[in-house]
Design a protein around this motif. Sequence first.
Motif, PDB file in Angstrom:
ATOM      1  N   TRP A 143      -9.408  19.196  36.981  1.00  0.00           N
ATOM      2  CA  TRP A 143     -10.566  18.319  36.816  1.00  0.00           C
ATOM      3  C   TRP A 143     -11.132  18.499  35.409  1.00  0.00           C
ATOM      4  CZ3 TRP A 143     -15.124  21.052  35.920  1.00  0.00           C
ATOM      5  CH2 TRP A 143     -15.163  22.381  36.371  1.00  0.00           C
ATOM      6  N   ALA A 187      -4.026  14.156  47.514  1.00  0.00           N
ATOM      7  CA  ALA A 187      -3.012  13.356  46.826  1.00  0.00           C
ATOM      8  C   ALA A 187      -1.882  13.077  47.818  1.00  0.00           C
ATOM      9  CB  ALA A 187      -2.491  14.077  45.596  1.00  0.00           C
ATOM     10  N   HIS A 191      -8.430  23.197  40.352  1.00  0.00           N
ATOM     11  CA  HIS A 191      -9.263  22.981  41.540  1.00  0.00           C
ATOM     12  C   HIS A 191      -9.462  24.260  42.335  1.00  0.00           C
ATOM     13  CE1 HIS A 191      -9.367  18.594  41.217  1.00  0.00           C
ATOM     14  NE2 HIS A 191      -8.098  18.657  40.880  1.00  0.00           N
ATOM     15  N   ASP A 240      -2.834  14.739  36.605  1.00  0.00           N
ATOM     16  CA  ASP A 240      -4.154  14.154  36.832  1.00  0.00           C
ATOM     17  C   ASP A 240      -4.846  14.728  38.062  1.00  0.00           C
ATOM     18  OD1 ASP A 240      -2.960  12.615  34.880  1.00  0.00           O
ATOM     19  OD2 ASP A 240      -3.731  10.719  35.625  1.00  0.00           O
ATOM     20  N   TYR A 241      -4.064  15.046  39.112  1.00  0.00           N
ATOM     21  CA  TYR A 241      -4.700  15.531  40.338  1.00  0.00           C
ATOM     22  C   TYR A 241      -4.660  17.053  40.471  1.00  0.00           C
ATOM     23  CZ  TYR A 241       0.094  15.147  42.361  1.00  0.00           C
ATOM     24  OH  TYR A 241       1.441  15.241  42.619  1.00  0.00           O
ATOM     25  N   CYS A 242      -4.095  17.718  39.467  1.00  0.00           N
ATOM     26  CA  CYS A 242      -4.028  19.177  39.523  1.00  0.00           C
ATOM     27  C   CYS A 242      -5.143  19.857  38.744  1.00  0.00           C
ATOM     28  CB  CYS A 242      -2.670  19.656  38.997  1.00  0.00           C
ATOM     29  SG  CYS A 242      -1.311  19.274  40.120  1.00  0.00           S
ATOM     30  N   MET A 288      -9.459  17.672  46.872  1.00  0.00           N
ATOM     31  CA  MET A 288      -8.541  16.742  46.233  1.00  0.00           C
ATOM     32  C   MET A 288      -7.421  16.395  47.217  1.00  0.00           C
ATOM     33  SD  MET A 288      -7.090  14.894  43.997  1.00  0.00           S
ATOM     34  CE  MET A 288      -8.210  15.095  42.623  1.00  0.00           C
ATOM     35  N   LEU A 322      -1.723  18.406  48.756  1.00  0.00           N
ATOM     36  CA  LEU A 322      -0.720  17.613  48.053  1.00  0.00           C
ATOM     37  C   LEU A 322       0.413  17.346  49.037  1.00  0.00           C
ATOM     38  CD1 LEU A 322      -0.663  19.647  44.700  1.00  0.00           C
ATOM     39  CD2 LEU A 322      -2.284  17.888  45.462  1.00  0.00           C
ATOM     40  N   ARG A 325      -3.104   8.276  43.821  1.00  0.00           N
ATOM     41  CA  ARG A 325      -2.887   9.552  43.144  1.00  0.00           C
ATOM     42  C   ARG A 325      -1.396   9.678  42.839  1.00  0.00           C
ATOM     43  NH1 ARG A 325      -7.811  11.308  41.454  1.00  0.00           N
ATOM     44  NH2 ARG A 325      -9.322  11.303  43.165  1.00  0.00           N
ATOM     45  N   GLY A 364      -7.474  21.497  47.813  1.00  0.00           N
ATOM     46  CA  GLY A 364      -6.685  20.287  47.634  1.00  0.00           C
ATOM     47  C   GLY A 364      -5.496  20.291  48.566  1.00  0.00           C
ATOM     48  N   SER A 405       2.242  10.639  41.532  1.00  0.00           N
ATOM     49  CA  SER A 405       2.771  11.948  41.157  1.00  0.00           C
ATOM     50  C   SER A 405       3.737  11.812  39.979  1.00  0.00           C
ATOM     51  CB  SER A 405       3.444  12.591  42.374  1.00  0.00           C
ATOM     52  OG  SER A 405       4.493  11.781  42.851  1.00  0.00           O
TER      53      SER A 405
END
Length: 484
Positions: free
Chosen positions: A464, A242, A137, A460-462, A240, A218, A452, A216, A454
Amino acid sequence: MMSSLFINGTWKAGGGKAFQSIDPATGDVVWEGPEALASDVNDAFSAARAAFPKWARTPLDERISILRRYVQELDKLADVLPQTISREVGKVLWETMGELNAMKGKVELSITAYDERTGTQSSDTDFGRSELVHRPHGIMAVMGPFNFPGHLPNGHIIPALLAGNTIVFKPSELAPATGELLVKTLEKAGIPSGVVSLVQGGRDTGAALLDGDLNGILFTGSASTGTFIHKKFGGRPDVMVALEMGGNNPLISWDFGDVDAAADIAAQSAFLTTGQRCTCARRLIVPTGSLGDKLVDAVISRADRLRIGAWDEDDVFMGPLVSAHAANGAEAFQNKLEQCGGKVLKTLQNPEQGGAFVSAGVIDMTGVENVPDEELFGPFLQVYRVPDFETAIATANDTQFGLSAGLITENMTLWDEAHLSLRAGILNLNRPTAGASSALPFGGPGLSGNHRPSAYYAADYCAWPQASQIAPEPKRMSAKGFPR
């Protein structure tokens, strides 16, 4: 002035006022340094933005090598890091040693998860091939909590770095020394300048972080802060977000034969880490009648006999809460539930007023209406007695949260029903609710997160996905109605 910040590969003093972390068991100062001003945070983002293109293009094998060296450097902190965590947040040493092991284990788990859930895939087609790759991202802001000040931010940072993102990390203001150790260890492992920056501070530093040039956020922490972050980035699909925000977790005990075994599971679920795990059981749901009564009595008996003490004392199960402020808050929450109509069965109390130590508490909330649906971070268990299993399920699901839940039973038919009906991302059978595996996803619906999860699913969220259709050379195209 102490160098409290790490920006663009250089340690420097923050421009803000000094703050401290305090050993909650003794009141001793563990760490002291100046917090980051907004200008410091902006400098960290600028360094991360400048470092991103090169880091994103660094071959995956090289990123993996650095992270494996990080594990080797963590091995050198086998005594220092657990003791630092224990002194900062009060956790007993056997727990913080386990936290170090979880931090080390996260690297290989993340490498496997990246390969399985993201990574690169390709297949031959009639025009050439199709390809799926994953891209980072950009700049990830990481906000760490105090309860696992090494393991939980590490669980965001490692998969984000592996995917090629750069990081601006703000530890909890209650655990700055642990955050500093984590970053120094990455530095020793050879992380390039600007790829990871550290900013220290409290609310103002956190606000500057959220205003930064990020791609993003986190976050692991409270529902109130997570909800604020969610609202702040509403209408920002380019960022993003999360979130992992805790739970008001239920544990149902039904059709169990061994009262002592059930009580062991329930007491560990509620009181492990002095109740400062987001997966701890907050509500124990039992059948009305003698079996439920015996279980509640057995849990109270265990609560009476828990060994409480400082991290360096022998045979201690439970340390202090993270601060005297947290201890006062736990007592206030108990008083609020009692005023709602709850019956205190075992009083949570602070033996030394003004200190951070508290005893474990149990309160019966059976039949009480309008019970606050809140997460108390402390060793405090609510009891609900219900007439049938259907009501037990409904009571368990009567919460806005959905992180963790559990069932204690010898009746597998009840487990089948619970498995289908309980709304929780982590659902355990005959195991404490506070047990979770880093090799599985960690998260839940409702106010426990924003879908989201972990742990293993952090991959998945780190990154695209980028899907491509690839032909070896351009060819004339044809389609109905298309000119030739």
